[in-house]
Design a protein around this motif. Structure first.
Motif, PDB file in Angstrom:
ATOM      1  N   VAL A 155       1.836  -1.780   8.220  1.00 19.00           N
ATOM      2  CA  VAL A 155       1.508  -1.165   6.941  1.00 19.00           C
ATOM      3  C   VAL A 155       1.920  -0.169   6.694  1.00 19.00           C
ATOM      4  O   VAL A 155       1.893  -0.170   5.338  1.00 19.00           O
ATOM      5  CB  VAL A 155       0.106  -2.188   7.029  1.00 19.00           C
ATOM      6  N   LEU A 201      -4.746  -8.808  10.848  1.00 21.74           N
ATOM      7  CA  LEU A 201      -4.970  -7.258  10.634  1.00 21.74           C
ATOM      8  C   LEU A 201      -6.889  -7.471  10.040  1.00 21.74           C
ATOM      9  O   LEU A 201      -7.513  -6.341   9.877  1.00 21.74           O
ATOM     10  CB  LEU A 201      -4.679  -7.476   8.683  1.00 21.74           C
ATOM     11  N   ASP A 258      -9.318  -2.425   4.149  1.00 23.78           N
ATOM     12  CA  ASP A 258      -7.938  -3.191   2.964  1.00 23.78           C
ATOM     13  C   ASP A 258      -7.195  -2.415   3.571  1.00 23.78           C
ATOM     14  O   ASP A 258      -7.431  -1.328   4.597  1.00 23.78           O
ATOM     15  CB  ASP A 258      -8.596  -2.961   1.494  1.00 23.78           C
ATOM     16  N   ARG A 259      -5.978  -2.648   3.271  1.00 25.11           N
ATOM     17  CA  ARG A 259      -4.416  -2.343   4.103  1.00 25.11           C
ATOM     18  C   ARG A 259      -4.277   0.126   4.201  1.00 25.11           C
ATOM     19  O   ARG A 259      -4.014   0.582   4.645  1.00 25.11           O
ATOM     20  CB  ARG A 259      -3.494  -2.581   3.050  1.00 25.11           C
ATOM     21  N   ASN A 311       2.911  -8.718   4.346  1.00 22.01           N
ATOM     22  CA  ASN A 311       2.759  -9.314   5.611  1.00 22.01           C
ATOM     23  C   ASN A 311       3.896 -10.497   5.946  1.00 22.01           C
ATOM     24  O   ASN A 311       4.119 -11.045   7.552  1.00 22.01           O
ATOM     25  CB  ASN A 311       1.755 -10.344   5.317  1.00 22.01           C
ATOM     26  N   THR A 328       0.672  -1.379   0.375  1.00 17.14           N
ATOM     27  CA  THR A 328       0.455  -0.253  -0.622  1.00 17.14           C
ATOM     28  C   THR A 328       0.787   1.568  -0.165  1.00 17.14           C
ATOM     29  O   THR A 328       1.922   1.063   0.824  1.00 17.14           O
ATOM     30  CB  THR A 328      -1.075   0.197   1.140  1.00 17.14           C
ATOM     31  N   TYR A 373      -8.939  -4.251  11.555  1.00 19.40           N
ATOM     32  CA  TYR A 373     -10.371  -3.685   9.916  1.00 19.40           C
ATOM     33  C   TYR A 373     -11.356  -3.395  10.729  1.00 19.40           C
ATOM     34  O   TYR A 373     -12.104  -2.628  10.050  1.00 19.40           O
ATOM     35  CB  TYR A 373      -9.769  -4.377   8.982  1.00 19.40           C
TER      36      TYR A 373
END
Length: 214
Positions: free
Chosen positions: A164, A188, A199-200, A170, A131, A192
């Motif tokens: 992240v 994660l 999402d990231r 990961n 990301t 979330y």
């Protein structure tokens, strides 16, 4: 001697409706080692067609283009399961621009005034599926990603989110924190849920907005 896969250049497709911008980006990347520009598109429809044909590692995608916008193109590439990672590169940083692009499947979002080295770093990260979301852009997502939930993240979840935000995969997170990849995915999933995101990229944006990051 066989060339290692890691030595292969990162291949790019540039999608922008301004020829001068395309020329500038092509010249910038072709003058730097480790990159190869496969083609150019002047709108989203062309970008989808060329991405399918040329199979680039990364698509540099503008958003507002006559004849086919970037968000629709990103969504179409996702529907076609294109392996290309889409890095939005635009002058627009409003909530109405950023969130739809990220939700459509963009790997990252940068503004066109990003420094040359930052752009190179972002493309490399995007090519690896990481990301890429600048703090300036993340701050624009405040209203769009704000959720009523206020359950705090655990210390470990904060560690995972911080990694992240740095573009860490990961596998690398697992190595740094001495945990399994499965455990990383579990953390994660939990963060979330707590942040109200999917999402990231959105998690990083919300992390900045709530002061969890930076």
């Amino acid at each position: 001697m066989t060339t290692e896969p890691s030595d292969a250049p990162i291949t790019l497709l540039i999608a922008d409706d301004h020829p001068v911008v395309r020329d500038g980006l092509r010249g910038m990347f072709e003058s730097a080692p480790g990159f190869a520009v496969l083609g150019e598109a002047s709108n989203g429809v062309e970008a989808v067609g060329l991405a399918v044909t040329l199979d680039p590692d990364v698509v540099l995608m503008d958003l507002r283009m006559p004849g086919g916008g970037g968000v629709d193109a990103i969504a179409e590439l996702a529907r076609r399961r294109s392996r290309a990672k889409v890095l939005v590169l635009t002058t627009y940083d409003t909530d109405s621009d950023t969130l739809p692009a990220i939700e459509a499947g963009a790997t990252g979002y940068l503004l066109k005034d990003a420094p040359r080295d930052e752009l190179f770093t972002a493309v490399r990260a995007a090519a690896q599926g990481r990301t890429v979301l600048s703090p300036a852009v993340a701050s624009r997502l405040v209203s769009a990603v704000r959720t009523p939930g206020n359950e705090p993240l655990s210390a470990r979840e904060r560690e995972v989110l911080a990694l992240v935000a740095k573009g860490t995969s990961n596998r690398e997170i697992a190595r740094v924190l001495f945990i399994s990849e499965a455990t990383v995915k579990t953390h994660l999933t939990h963060l979330y849920t707590k942040l109200g995101v999917k999402d990231r990229a959105a998690a990083v944006a919300t992390g900045y907005e709530r002061g969890i990051l930076g």
